[in-house]
Design an enzyme around this catalytic site. Structure first.
Site, PDB file in Angstrom:
ATOM      1  N   GLU A  81      -3.793   1.973  -7.313  1.00 19.79           N
ATOM      2  CA  GLU A  81      -4.221   3.132  -6.523  1.00 19.79           C
ATOM      3  C   GLU A  81      -3.257   4.297  -6.778  1.00 19.79           C
ATOM      4  O   GLU A  81      -2.165   4.334  -6.193  1.00 19.79           O
ATOM      5  CB  GLU A  81      -4.193   2.802  -5.030  1.00 19.79           C
ATOM      6  CG  GLU A  81      -5.069   1.646  -4.623  1.00 19.79           C
ATOM      7  CD  GLU A  81      -5.409   1.682  -3.131  1.00 19.79           C
ATOM      8  OE1 GLU A  81      -6.595   1.820  -2.825  1.00 19.79           O
ATOM      9  OE2 GLU A  81      -4.497   1.593  -2.302  1.00 19.79           O
ATOM     10  N   HIS A  95       0.847  -1.198   0.000  1.00 17.96           N
ATOM     11  CA  HIS A  95       0.000   0.000   0.000  1.00 17.96           C
ATOM     12  C   HIS A  95       0.882   1.248   0.000  1.00 17.96           C
ATOM     13  O   HIS A  95       1.931   1.271   0.646  1.00 17.96           O
ATOM     14  CB  HIS A  95      -0.934   0.003   1.216  1.00 17.96           C
ATOM     15  CG  HIS A  95      -1.994   1.062   1.098  1.00 17.96           C
ATOM     16  ND1 HIS A  95      -1.751   2.374   1.410  1.00 17.96           N
ATOM     17  CD2 HIS A  95      -3.269   1.002   0.641  1.00 17.96           C
ATOM     18  CE1 HIS A  95      -2.853   3.074   1.161  1.00 17.96           C
ATOM     19  NE2 HIS A  95      -3.791   2.268   0.689  1.00 17.96           N
TER      20      HIS A  95
END
Ligand code: 13P
Length: 235
Positions: A157, A88
């Protein structure tokens, strides 16, 4: 489709268990057949024998040991956790995890057969540097990663879209997902400022196999609505 909630550093243990219970009820009442993943804060991990799959936002590549502040396989197994988020952008950019460290983590949990949701995405300056430079940066995040791992899910993302309310255009997402599918045929999620107001149109884009939602997923009714959109689109 895969509809995933990254709860980040939010919701206490009690709030998380209420959240998951509400989702279970929604899934049962609306005959949802989509894959629903929830990544709670590590201290809120718990066993769940319903339809919602609970995953870890992070864990160290170890069973246990002297790694202050980290948890290992033993702590995931206690709750039957078999799903993990790796790479992430907040771990890459705020916590300073390098690609080399992520590869070690990836290989460790891959060897154990975990479902791995592996995140990639470019910061704003890379996007502004042009397509070639941006794609070189994104592809560098695939280095050392087995893109044909059967239990792999990739989440695209864009860093500049996370928590900002900004999103790429639908056309940009479409083009990026088409390019990324050439790199790996794993299910490909989009994440970054997905809200109830844009989730449906994002889910309708070809090669978008689901969404990874942060802030908007904190509201269980919003997240449930997004699950319903995915259900409607898939059926
Ligand atoms: P937001 O939905 O808050 O932009 O966060 C996205 C994200 O980081 C999911 O992992």
């Amino acid at each position: 489709m895969i509809i995933a909630a990254n709860l980040k550093t939010n919701l206490s243990r009690k709030q998380t268990s209420e959240y998951v219970a509400e989702l279970e009820l929604f899934i049962a009442q609306h005959s949802i057949t989509q894959e629903v993943l929830v990544f709670p804060a590590l201290s809120s991990l718990n066993e769940n024998d319903g339809d919602v799959v609970i995953g870890a936002q992070n864990a160290y590549a170890t069973v246990n040991g002297a790694f202050t502040g980290e948890i290992g396989l033993e702590h995931l197994e206690e709750f039957g956790i078999r799903t993990i988020l790796i790479g992430h952008s907040e771990r890459r950019h705020i916590l300073g995890e390098s690609q080399e460290e992520l590869v070690v983590k990836f290989n460790y949990y891959k060897a154990l057969g975990f479902k791995i949701v592996y995140c990639i995405g470019e910061p704003l300056e890379k996007r502004e540097a042009g397509k070639e430079e941006m794609m070189r940066y994104i592809f560098s995040q695939y280095e050392g990663i087995d893109t044909s791992y059967e239990n792999l899910v990739i989440a695209y993302e864009p860093v500049w879209a996370i928590g900002t309310g900004l999103t790429p255009t639908l056309q940009d997402i479409k083009e990026m997902h088409l390019d990324l599918k050439e790199k790996s045929s794993a299910p490909l999620l989009y994440g970054g400022s997905v809200k109830v107001t844009n989730a449906k149109e994002v889910l309708e884009i070809p090669n978008v196999d689901g969404i990874l939602v942060g802030s908007a997923a904190l509201y269980v009714e919003h997240f449930s609505t997004m699950i319903q959109y995915a259900q409607d689109i898939s059926s």
